[in-house]
Design a protein around this motif. Structure first.
Motif, short mmCIF file in Angstrom:
data_model
loop_
_atom_site.label_atom_id
_atom_site.label_comp_id
_atom_site.label_asym_id
_atom_site.label_seq_id
_atom_site.Cartn_x
_atom_site.Cartn_y
_atom_site.Cartn_z
N ALA A 1 4.70 -5.26 -29.99
CA ALA A 1 6.17 -5.05 -28.06
C ALA A 1 5.69 -5.93 -27.48
N ASP A 2 4.68 -6.89 -27.61
CA ASP A 2 5.43 -8.05 -26.17
C ASP A 2 5.72 -9.28 -27.68
N ALA A 3 5.73 -9.39 -28.61
CA ALA A 3 6.71 -10.30 -29.17
C ALA A 3 8.12 -9.75 -28.72
N GLY A 4 8.71 -8.52 -29.25
CA GLY A 4 10.10 -7.94 -29.53
C GLY A 4 10.17 -7.64 -28.02
N GLN A 5 9.41 -8.00 -26.40
CA GLN A 5 10.72 -8.74 -25.28
C GLN A 5 10.50 -10.16 -25.41
N LEU A 6 9.96 -10.45 -25.53
CA LEU A 6 9.88 -12.07 -25.16
C LEU A 6 11.12 -12.46 -26.67
N LEU A 7 11.28 -12.07 -27.45
CA LEU A 7 12.23 -12.73 -28.41
C LEU A 7 13.63 -12.19 -27.69
N LEU A 8 13.46 -10.07 -27.20
CA LEU A 8 14.67 -9.95 -26.37
C LEU A 8 15.20 -10.89 -25.67
N HIS A 9 14.26 -11.61 -24.53
CA HIS A 9 14.66 -12.35 -23.54
C HIS A 9 13.78 -14.05 -23.46
N LEU A 10 14.08 -14.48 -24.56
CA LEU A 10 14.02 -15.61 -25.11
C LEU A 10 14.37 -16.55 -24.45
N ASP A 11 15.87 -16.02 -24.11
CA ASP A 11 16.48 -17.12 -23.32
C ASP A 11 15.62 -17.71 -21.65
N THR A 12 15.13 -16.82 -21.38
CA THR A 12 14.21 -16.74 -20.18
C THR A 12 12.55 -17.34 -20.18
#
Length: 171
Positions: A82-93
């Motif tokens: 779940a954390d990896a998914g959120q990180l990847l979704l908002h990778l730019d920030t």
């Protein structure tokens, strides 16, 4: 774990050349060509892997070159889907917040972080992971390596099926 898995893959894949990125840290400029010349990229999932700029670079390069990605969840290394998914979704920030300086490394390597977020967030969460417990029994470890070999042989690249504009509008 990475070196053990590499040696086991070389043995089971009939002496195939298995590239481990940390083996060639002298010249990171050649990292992209190592990835594009690979039949498969194996992603060892740990808590920090997606925070490492060169790992993000390798994944983006694999997606661009249609190199299949096979994931291995290494037990005890803290990978949180779940954390990896959120990180990847908002990778730019999120990447810069969690690993200051990483964004600059990727930008200097020609990686646009918004585009990387789109590519990775629509690809990596859809990759089925092989479980690997380095503390498991000898039989458990052997079975995990055989599962990995089977995943490698069956790996196919995954086209990005969500257009950038649609992804950006819903993230």
């Amino acid at each position: 774990e990475a070196r053990f898995i590499k040696s086991e893959l070389e043995r089971l894949l009939g002496g195939a050349d298995v590239f481990l990125d940390s083996d060639d840290l002298k010249d990171l400029r050649q990292l992209g060509s190592h990835v594009t010349n690979s039949a498969v990229l194996v992603l060892l999932q740990s808590a920090e892997v997606l925070l490492r700029p060169w790992c993000v670079f390798e994944l983006c390069t694999a997606i661009d070159a249609n190199v299949p990605i096979v994931a291995v969840t290494v037990e005890g290394k803290g990978y949180d889907f779940a954390d990896a998914g959120q990180l990847l979704l908002h990778l730019d920030t999120a990447l810069e917040e969690r690993n200051p300086g990483a964004s600059e490394v990727l930008s200097s390597a020609g990686i646009d972080l918004v585009e990387a977020a789109w590519k990775l967030s629509t690809t990596i969460p859809n990759v089925i992971s092989v479980h690997f417990n380095p503390s498991g029994s000898q039989n458990n470890i052997a079975a995990s390596i055989l599962d990995l070999v089977e995943a490698i042989y069956g790996a196919n690249s995954r086209p990005i099926d969500t257009p950038f504009e649609q992804w950006a509008a819903h993230r």
